[in-house]
Design a protein around this motif. Structure first.
Motif, PDB file in Angstrom:
ATOM      1  N   SER A 162      77.487 -21.747  67.187  1.00  9.00           N
ATOM      2  CA  SER A 162      77.065 -23.143  67.308  1.00  9.00           C
ATOM      3  C   SER A 162      76.989 -23.612  68.755  1.00  9.00           C
ATOM      4  N   GLY A 163      77.529 -22.799  69.665  1.00  9.04           N
ATOM      5  CA  GLY A 163      77.531 -23.201  71.072  1.00  9.04           C
ATOM      6  C   GLY A 163      78.764 -23.963  71.488  1.00  9.04           C
ATOM      7  N   SER A 164      79.724 -24.131  70.566  1.00 16.21           N
ATOM      8  CA  SER A 164      80.968 -24.817  70.928  1.00 16.21           C
ATOM      9  C   SER A 164      81.841 -23.957  71.825  1.00 16.21           C
ATOM     10  N   LEU A 165      81.643 -22.625  71.758  1.00 18.33           N
ATOM     11  CA  LEU A 165      82.359 -21.690  72.614  1.00 18.33           C
ATOM     12  C   LEU A 165      81.360 -20.811  73.360  1.00 18.33           C
ATOM     13  N   ASP A 166      81.757 -20.368  74.542  1.00 13.54           N
ATOM     14  CA  ASP A 166      80.952 -19.416  75.308  1.00 13.54           C
ATOM     15  C   ASP A 166      81.428 -17.985  75.114  1.00 13.54           C
ATOM     16  N   VAL A 167      82.752 -17.824  74.970  1.00 19.41           N
ATOM     17  CA  VAL A 167      83.360 -16.500  74.884  1.00 19.41           C
ATOM     18  C   VAL A 167      84.459 -16.533  73.826  1.00 19.41           C
ATOM     19  N   GLY A 168      84.647 -15.405  73.143  1.00 21.67           N
ATOM     20  CA  GLY A 168      85.724 -15.296  72.175  1.00 21.67           C
ATOM     21  C   GLY A 168      86.456 -13.979  72.326  1.00 21.67           C
ATOM     22  N   LEU A 169      87.750 -13.975  72.062  1.00 25.14           N
ATOM     23  CA  LEU A 169      88.546 -12.747  72.029  1.00 25.14           C
ATOM     24  C   LEU A 169      89.343 -12.781  70.732  1.00 25.14           C
ATOM     25  N   VAL A 170      89.164 -11.748  69.892  1.00 27.92           N
ATOM     26  CA  VAL A 170      89.783 -11.766  68.576  1.00 27.92           C
ATOM     27  C   VAL A 170      90.443 -10.426  68.276  1.00 27.92           C
ATOM     28  N   GLY A 171      91.408 -10.465  67.364  1.00 25.21           N
ATOM     29  CA  GLY A 171      92.038  -9.258  66.857  1.00 25.21           C
ATOM     30  C   GLY A 171      91.698  -9.081  65.390  1.00 25.21           C
ATOM     31  N   LEU A 172      91.472  -7.826  64.999  1.00 27.07           N
ATOM     32  CA  LEU A 172      91.107  -7.511  63.622  1.00 27.07           C
ATOM     33  C   LEU A 172      91.763  -6.209  63.196  1.00 27.07           C
ATOM     34  N   CYS A 173      91.948  -6.057  61.904  1.00 25.21           N
ATOM     35  CA  CYS A 173      92.338  -4.763  61.377  1.00 25.21           C
ATOM     36  C   CYS A 173      91.360  -3.726  61.919  1.00 25.21           C
ATOM     37  N   GLY A 174      91.876  -2.596  62.356  1.00 24.74           N
ATOM     38  CA  GLY A 174      91.043  -1.617  63.050  1.00 24.74           C
ATOM     39  C   GLY A 174      89.885  -1.076  62.258  1.00 24.74           C
ATOM     40  N   THR A 175      89.906  -1.231  60.925  1.00 20.91           N
ATOM     41  CA  THR A 175      88.791  -0.741  60.110  1.00 20.91           C
ATOM     42  C   THR A 175      87.700  -1.785  59.926  1.00 20.91           C
ATOM     43  N   ALA A 176      87.937  -3.002  60.431  1.00 25.57           N
ATOM     44  CA  ALA A 176      86.983  -4.099  60.236  1.00 25.57           C
ATOM     45  C   ALA A 176      86.186  -4.361  61.512  1.00 25.57           C
ATOM     46  N   GLU A 177      85.096  -5.103  61.361  1.00 25.98           N
ATOM     47  CA  GLU A 177      84.259  -5.521  62.480  1.00 25.98           C
ATOM     48  C   GLU A 177      84.123  -7.033  62.447  1.00 25.98           C
ATOM     49  N   PRO A 178      83.903  -7.680  63.594  1.00 21.46           N
ATOM     50  CA  PRO A 178      83.690  -9.138  63.598  1.00 21.46           C
ATOM     51  C   PRO A 178      82.467  -9.509  62.771  1.00 21.46           C
ATOM     52  N   PRO A 179      82.399 -10.754  62.320  1.00 20.06           N
ATOM     53  CA  PRO A 179      81.254 -11.188  61.519  1.00 20.06           C
ATOM     54  C   PRO A 179      79.933 -11.008  62.268  1.00 20.06           C
ATOM     55  N   VAL A 180      78.918 -10.628  61.541  1.00 25.90           N
ATOM     56  CA  VAL A 180      77.576 -10.503  62.124  1.00 25.90           C
ATOM     57  C   VAL A 180      76.900 -11.864  62.047  1.00 25.90           C
ATOM     58  N   VAL A 181      76.654 -12.459  63.202  1.00 22.27           N
ATOM     59  CA  VAL A 181      76.049 -13.788  63.280  1.00 22.27           C
ATOM     60  C   VAL A 181      74.918 -13.739  64.294  1.00 22.27           C
ATOM     61  N   ASP A 182      73.788 -14.320  63.948  1.00 17.58           N
ATOM     62  CA  ASP A 182      72.645 -14.332  64.870  1.00 17.58           C
ATOM     63  C   ASP A 182      73.036 -14.974  66.198  1.00 17.58           C
ATOM     64  N   GLY A 183      72.669 -14.310  67.286  1.00 15.51           N
ATOM     65  CA  GLY A 183      72.901 -14.870  68.607  1.00 15.51           C
ATOM     66  C   GLY A 183      74.264 -14.586  69.193  1.00 15.51           C
ATOM     67  N   VAL A 184      75.138 -13.872  68.446  1.00 12.89           N
ATOM     68  CA  VAL A 184      76.483 -13.561  68.932  1.00 12.89           C
ATOM     69  C   VAL A 184      76.629 -12.048  69.044  1.00 12.89           C
ATOM     70  N   ARG A 185      77.130 -11.588  70.171  1.00  9.83           N
ATOM     71  CA  ARG A 185      77.335 -10.157  70.397  1.00  9.83           C
ATOM     72  C   ARG A 185      78.820  -9.873  70.606  1.00  9.83           C
ATOM     73  N   TRP A 186      79.248  -8.712  70.107  1.00 12.06           N
ATOM     74  CA  TRP A 186      80.650  -8.325  70.216  1.00 12.06           C
ATOM     75  C   TRP A 186      80.784  -6.955  70.863  1.00 12.06           C
ATOM     76  N   SER A 187      81.871  -6.745  71.593  1.00 10.64           N
ATOM     77  CA  SER A 187      82.193  -5.444  72.164  1.00 10.64           C
ATOM     78  C   SER A 187      83.661  -5.149  71.876  1.00 10.64           C
ATOM     79  N   ARG A 188      83.927  -3.947  71.351  1.00  7.67           N
ATOM     80  CA  ARG A 188      85.302  -3.560  71.052  1.00  7.67           C
ATOM     81  C   ARG A 188      86.036  -3.269  72.367  1.00  7.67           C
ATOM     82  N   VAL A 189      87.197  -3.882  72.522  1.00  6.31           N
ATOM     83  CA  VAL A 189      87.984  -3.733  73.751  1.00  6.31           C
ATOM     84  C   VAL A 189      88.977  -2.583  73.624  1.00  6.31           C
ATOM     85  N   SER A 190      89.680  -2.520  72.501  1.00 10.87           N
ATOM     86  CA  SER A 190      90.716  -1.514  72.318  1.00 10.87           C
ATOM     87  C   SER A 190      91.007  -1.343  70.838  1.00 10.87           C
ATOM     88  N   THR A 191      91.560  -0.208  70.488  1.00 13.41           N
ATOM     89  CA  THR A 191      92.072   0.036  69.141  1.00 13.41           C
ATOM     90  C   THR A 191      93.474   0.601  69.301  1.00 13.41           C
TER      91      THR A 191
END
Length: 313
Positions: free
Chosen positions: A140-169
């Motif tokens: 929605s543009g309310s945030l510019d950057v996000g950092l999240v933690g997830l179960c290692g077998t999962a991926e962040p939600p796929v949303v148009d216009g948002v890109r994710w990069s895995r930092v660590s497992t």
């Protein structure tokens, strides 16, 4: 009399010194001159800022309110003057403001620190309850950057216009009381803790399901499973009410021990995300800041995590 910044500095000094005499010395004023200033300030506010007697000077309720505002206004004014001097001197001033959201990660503070220091930006940060909330606000543009933690077998939600990069497992470790029979072991299995009550098992994403599945593979069904935040986990485990699943970057903490789980049956991953159209930050810088935050967290973590990592380096 109109209230000025110098009056706020005076109030802060009196509060810090605890007496008019000591404050006068710190300010380079005579005690009568400082007392006269305080009387004029009291008259401006219409009530006393300090209770002054033989025991010293203590803020009144009004004084506490004024002190709270002064401790915000004085640094802000100092920053304004500093930035103005930098402009006059021809040096760059931070003009970019970045909105950062975090969820389910212990790296948030380190990440924000690196964005500020390495990319020279102003940061407004918010902690959200789940990864979906961060993703939605990025979209929605309310945030510019996000950092999240997830179960290692999962991926962040796929949303148009948002890109994710895995930092660590990372592997998930277990937190036990220092006096627990397994606390001194270099490693334990889930089966060793079959009778334990578990804390910190989040219901977000697939982690709870992965935890129960890992327990089934270890030959048991976990008993009571409760969600708890980090501070609550420490208190509950220290008191002997159970054990907790924690990120391996959990630092050494009195009363509890972080112990690796053999075979790493559970993993936790960190992902950094951004909006495609956001020009607030260079993508490479954002990813580097996230990786640096993880590396810094590892360096501060329990020695057992460092030992666990060494043969895998």
């Amino acid at each position: 009399m109109e209230l000025e910044l110098r009056h706020l500095r005076l109030i802060v000094t009196v509060a810090e010194q605890g007496s008019v005499t000591r404050a006068a010395s710190a300010l380079g004023l005579s005690q009568p001159a400082l007392t006269a200033q305080l009387n004029r300030i009291d008259k401006t506010f219409g009530a006393a800022v300090f209770t002054r007697d033989q025991r010293g000077a203590r803020p009144t309720a009004l004084g506490e309110f004024v002190l709270g505002r002064a401790k915000v206004l004085l640094p802000a004014m100092a920053a304004l003057v500093e930035d103005a001097h930098r402009i006059v001197a021809g040096t760059q001033v931070r003009t970019r403001s970045v909105r950062v959201g975090t969820a389910s990660t212990a790296l948030g503070g380190l990440f924000v620190n690196r964005l500020i220091s390495e990319l020279d930006v102003e940061v407004t940060s918010v902690t959200l309850p789940d990864v979906d909330g961060v993703s939605d606000q990025l979209a929605s543009g309310s945030l510019d950057v996000g950092l999240v933690g997830l179960c290692g077998t999962a991926e962040p939600p796929v949303v148009d216009g948002v890109r994710w990069s895995r930092v660590s497992t990372d592997p998930v470790f277990v937190l036990v009381p220092d006096d627990h029979p397994l606390a001194a072991r270099p490693m334990v299995t889930l089966g060793d803790l079959a009778d334990a009550e578990w804390f910190g098992v989040t219901g977000a994403g697939c982690f709870q399901r992965c935890f129960v599945t890992a327990c089934a593979r270890a030959g048991f069904t976990p008993g009571k499973v409760s969600e708890a935040d980090r501070a609550a986990c420490v208190d509950l485990v220290r008191a002997g009410h159970g054990v907790a699943l924690v990120q391996p970057t959990f630092p050494d903490t009195p009363g509890v021990s972080v112990v690796p789980l053999a075979g790493a049956p559970l993993v936790w991953a960190h992902h950094v995300g951004w909006r495609d159209e956001s020009a607030a930050l260079p993508v490479a810088g954002v990813v580097d800041a996230a990786a640096g935050a993880h590396a810094e967290a590892v360096s501060r973590s329990s020695p057992r995590f460092v030992d666990w990592l060494t043969p895998r380096a």
